[in-house]
Design a protein around this motif. Structure first.
Motif, PDB file in Angstrom:
ATOM      1  N   ASN A  51      -5.078   3.082  -1.497  1.00 33.35           N
ATOM      2  CA  ASN A  51      -4.246   2.979  -2.690  1.00 33.35           C
ATOM      3  C   ASN A  51      -4.567   1.712  -3.472  1.00 33.35           C
ATOM      4  O   ASN A  51      -4.179   0.609  -3.069  1.00 33.35           O
ATOM      5  CB  ASN A  51      -2.761   2.985  -2.315  1.00 33.35           C
TER       6      ASN A  51
ATOM      7  N   THR B 164      -1.957  -2.136  -7.231  1.00 32.52           N
ATOM      8  CA  THR B 164      -1.779  -2.282  -5.782  1.00 32.52           C
ATOM      9  C   THR B 164      -2.893  -3.111  -5.157  1.00 32.52           C
ATOM     10  O   THR B 164      -2.641  -4.000  -4.340  1.00 32.52           O
ATOM     11  CB  THR B 164      -1.708  -0.900  -5.119  1.00 32.52           C
TER      12      THR B 164
ATOM     13  N   GLY C 173       1.814   2.485  -3.342  1.00 33.11           N
ATOM     14  CA  GLY C 173       0.720   2.727  -4.271  1.00 33.11           C
ATOM     15  C   GLY C 173       0.228   4.155  -4.201  1.00 33.11           C
ATOM     16  O   GLY C 173       0.790   5.000  -3.509  1.00 33.11           O
ATOM     17  N   THR C 174      -0.842   4.391  -4.907  1.00 31.69           N
ATOM     18  CA  THR C 174      -1.437   5.731  -4.909  1.00 31.69           C
ATOM     19  C   THR C 174      -2.949   5.599  -4.980  1.00 31.69           C
ATOM     20  O   THR C 174      -3.489   4.641  -5.549  1.00 31.69           O
ATOM     21  CB  THR C 174      -0.917   6.564  -6.088  1.00 31.69           C
TER      22      THR C 174
ATOM     23  N   ALA D  73      -0.612   7.682 -12.765  1.00 28.15           N
ATOM     24  CA  ALA D  73      -1.411   6.838 -11.884  1.00 28.15           C
ATOM     25  C   ALA D  73      -2.844   6.929 -12.378  1.00 28.15           C
ATOM     26  O   ALA D  73      -3.601   7.808 -11.974  1.00 28.15           O
ATOM     27  CB  ALA D  73      -1.295   7.296 -10.444  1.00 28.15           C
TER      28      ALA D  73
ATOM     29  N   HIS E  92       0.820  -1.211   0.000  1.00 29.20           N
ATOM     30  CA  HIS E  92       0.000   0.000   0.000  1.00 29.20           C
ATOM     31  C   HIS E  92       0.853   1.260   0.000  1.00 29.20           C
ATOM     32  O   HIS E  92       0.522   2.256  -0.664  1.00 29.20           O
ATOM     33  CB  HIS E  92      -0.914  -0.008   1.219  1.00 29.20           C
TER      34      HIS E  92
ATOM     35  N   ARG F  52      -0.913   2.349  -8.828  1.00 30.31           N
ATOM     36  CA  ARG F  52       0.529   2.443  -8.642  1.00 30.31           C
ATOM     37  C   ARG F  52       1.086   3.357  -9.731  1.00 30.31           C
ATOM     38  O   ARG F  52       0.653   3.307 -10.885  1.00 30.31           O
ATOM     39  CB  ARG F  52       1.153   1.050  -8.742  1.00 30.31           C
TER      40      ARG F  52
ATOM     41  N   VAL G 238       6.954   5.203  -5.056  1.00 30.86           N
ATOM     42  CA  VAL G 238       6.883   3.900  -5.714  1.00 30.86           C
ATOM     43  C   VAL G 238       8.249   3.216  -5.585  1.00 30.86           C
ATOM     44  O   VAL G 238       9.252   3.867  -5.238  1.00 30.86           O
ATOM     45  CB  VAL G 238       6.483   4.053  -7.198  1.00 30.86           C
TER      46      VAL G 238
END
Length: 730
Positions: free
Chosen positions: A607, A624, A427-428, A617, A424, A610, A568
């Motif tokens: 998130n 993710t 991720g975004t 993104a 997580h 990614r 990332v």
């Protein structure tokens, strides 16, 4: 002839009193038929000395010599042994059945089913990354999931605390019985005259108190007759020695030193934390002042009294630096520190650290001796400790049954937290980041994050990711493979990427490059690297502002109105270890596991996506979320404090915990039944000897009644004969 008649009267009189004594004893037996603490008694009749006379020796009747009891000391010793073991395992079985109910998912959803739901929710998000209803469902179900984990551990903690109260009560009862037995010995010494005046009732009371004591603690009895009666534990600790007695003490957390002859250390060890393990610390090397800076003293740790030692993942013995109270080192669940004169420590100095309450033998000259039960790695009981009775059953259940289950649940919570947070944090969500505050704290931001002195919950994980190699003999770090993390800076208005770059730790280079080295870099170094790595090409000013706030890492754009950021490719583990951009907070123990606060109020921070190679993104990206959902079938490294690391899926590991609870309960039940059967058989054999049989006593009553009548008739006959002789004078 007159002497002969007087002798006949004496014979009748003696027979009369002997029969009366036998009737009294028989009546007492009948009265005590339902008294479990009573041993059947009988009168030993003894013929009086005969007189040489014509036509031969003439007997002088009978005397009631003594009242004795029926009791087999050999059977009783065997019974006490099995009865003590029976109470140990029955105590364990009773408590473990309640623990088994905690993990029972028959009537309500438990951890296993909620964990499956948690992973399926992530799989649903992977299919609909932008759907807020799906994100909301994940949040609600995860909240319930973490609550059940917290409640499960808390339920076991409550049982452990109740056990402490029961142990305290049992220790108090044992001490009362020990004193009672010593007092009975004193009374027996006063009243007992072997073969003449046996103190049967006092001995019965002593044997009953001894049985009660054996139900509480394992004992051995040495009966030398009368009041010369001693009781020791199986390990040889004297509890009763004739009229003297020595008690037990139930004491909270404690530490004891076993120093080498040349050691000048006069201080103590302090352990802070909640743990039901017993720690043995051994100094492996003294401080070396010949180096600059001085090489610190180090110690190793054992959880089984020194038979085995905690090891690193590569198999080398894990070593910890000796530190003072201002910078304690984290050892499993406790923080250990030494008093100020630790410079005097010598190799071989040992310390027993009890961060839990325990039972001690109050030795008359040596002081308190730790006799708290300990189970060795092979499942045997440690010599010199309690092994039987209710106290042993309670403490073994508290420390090794419940304690190990809690350790395993903690390992599950830690691995769950780490694996989810690792994915997580890289991720975004549906919006870029404008502020982050880590959830994990360090005591001193200047100490390397991988050091035990940092007290960072995830320092071991950092060392694993960095592939820290230790020397198997010295435990010293031999090599490190540094990792890193890439940050992306975005224009807040347009969303266009401004800069992407890995962190640069060149301000404090390690021997292996400018990446992150957990054995060298501290939290301050991480903040410095963030501040130095992303400079505006136009102003040469930092685009990100990182600071240490209350031992936690805080990151935000220097100008929040102009830029946002994301991360990332974290091969270092920094983000997850510091709780930056994570899904969970806590998790270093089950009761702290929760959803990160910011996610609870902003679903956009979940998130699912990614950042890709093009610094994008996309809203439909699910990399993710899919990776977290795939944890259902992904093997991860899981390690409890008493185990070597194992590679399993989280679901398989948790199912193993449930199976272990069932196996422990089954084993305790089997041992309780086996020892109950053997104790019952020995008790029955003793009862056959000491127990009162009404039919037999009624037959004896008739027999002694007839003897009494015959004796009375003998006296009447002698009287008539005497009267006849006296009448001859007339």
């Amino acid at each position: 002839m007159a002497i002969g008649l007087n002798s006949l009267l004496n014979i009748g009189n003696g027979a009369l009193f002997a029969s009366q004594a036998a009737i009294n004893v028989t009546g007492n037996n009948i009265a005590n038929v339902d008294n479990q603490a009573y041993s059947r008694q009988a009168v030993r009749l003894e013929a009086n000395h005969s007189i040489d006379f014509y036509p031969g020796q003439i007997g002088q009747g009978v005397t009631a010599a003594e009242v004795y009891r029926y009791f087999d000391r050999f059977i009783e010793k065997s019974y006490l042994d099995k009865y003590s073991s029976q109470n140990r395992y029955e105590t364990q079985n009773g408590i473990l059945r309640s623990i088994e109910n905690i993990f029972n998912e028959t009537n309500s959803p438990g951890i296993s089913s909620l964990f499956d739901k948690f992973l399926k929710d992530w799989q649903q998000i992977a299919q609909r990354p932008d759907d807020m209803a799906t994100r909301s469902a994940l949040l609600a179900n995860t909240s319930n999931f973490t609550k059940v984990i917290r409640d499960t551990d808390l339920s076991m903690v409550k049982v452990q605390r109740e056990i402490d109260k029961l142990v305290e009560a049992n220790v108090e009862e044992a001490n009362k019985l020990i004193q009672q037995i010593a007092d009975l010995n004193k009374q027996i010494q006063i009243h007992n005259d072997p073969g003449k005046n046996n103190a049967n009732s006092l001995m019965d009371a002593r044997d009953e108190a001894t049985r009660k004591l054996s139900s509480i603690i394992d004992i051995d009895v040495i009966d030398r007759g009368g009041g010369n009666y001693s009781i020791t534990t199986r390990a040889g600790k004297t509890l009763v020695n004739d009229s003297d007695h020595f008690g037990l003490v139930f004491k909270p957390s404690n530490s004891q030193a076993d120093l080498m002859p040349n050691s000048a250390f006069t201080g103590n060890v302090t352990a802070v934390g909640d743990d039901y393990n017993e720690y043995t610390l051994e100094i492996t090397q003294a401080i070396d002042n010949s180096t600059v800076p001085p090489t610190p003293a180090q110690f190793r740790v054992s959880l089984d009294g020194g038979r085995t030692w905690l090891r690193n993942d590569d198999g080398s013995v894990q070593l910890f630096d000796v530190t003072d109270k201002d910078s304690p080192v984290r050892v499993h669940n406790i923080e250990v520190s030494f008093s100020e004169n630790f410079e005097a420590l010598q190799a071989g100095d040992k310390f027993t650290v009890m961060p839990k309450s325990g039972v001690y033998y109050d030795h008359p000259t040596k002081g308190l001796e730790n006799i708290t039960p300990m189970i060795m790695p092979d499942g045997s009981d440690r010599e010199g400790r309690m092994t039987g009775g209710a106290i042993a059953g309670l403490l073994i259940t508290r420390d090794y049954e419940i304690g190990k289950i809690r350790d395993k649940l903690q390992a599950f919570a830690q691995s769950l937290t780490w694996e989810v947070n690792r994915l997580h944090s890289q991720g975004t969500g549906t919006e870029k980041l404008s502020y982050l505050l880590g959830t994990y704290q360090v005591r001193d931001s200047n100490i390397p994050l991988g050091s035990d002195a940092s007290t960072l919950a995830w320092r071991d994980r950092l060392n694993q990711l960095a592939n820290v190699q230790y020397n198997a003999t010295t435990g010293q770090v031999e090599s490190v493979k540094p990792g890193n993390v890439t940050f992306f800076i975005y224009d807040k208005t347009t969303g266009d990427p401004i800069m992407s770059k890995a962190l640069d730790f060149s301000h404090k280079l390690s021997a292996f490059g400018n990446g992150f080295d957990p054995t060298i870099h501290s939290l301050d170094d991480v903040a410095t690297a963030i501040n130095n790595s992303f400079l505006d090409p136009n102003t040469n000013q930092p685009l990100l502002n990182a600071a240490v706030v209350d031992g936690r890492l805080q990151i935000n754009p220097t100008d929040p109105n102009q830029t946002t950021f994301g991360m990332v490719d974290d091969t270092s583990g920094i983000l997850a270890a510091l709780g930056v951009n994570t899904f969970f907070s806590g998790g270093e123990n089950p009761q702290s596991l929760a959803i990160r606060d910011e996610i609870g109020v902003n679903l956009n921070l979940i998130n699912a996506a990614r950042i890709n190679g093009g610094a994008e993104a996309n809203g439909g990206d699910n990399i993710t979320a899919k990776a977290i959902g795939d944890l259902a079938s992904t093997k991860v490294s899981i390690r409890a404090s008493f185990e070597r690391p194992m590679s399993q899926t989280l679901g398989t590991y948790y199912n193993g915990i449930v199976a272990q609870v069932g196996a422990n309960t089954s084993a305790a039940s089997f041992n309780a039944q086996m020892n109950r059967t053997m104790a019952s058989d020995l008790d029955s054999r003793q009862e056959e000897i000491r127990g009162v049989n009404l039919d037999e006593e009624m037959a004896n009553l008739i027999k002694y009644q007839s003897s009494y009548k015959a004796a009375a008739k003998l006296i009447t006959t002698a009287d008539q004969m005497l009267q006849t002789v006296l009448s001859l004078k007339n």
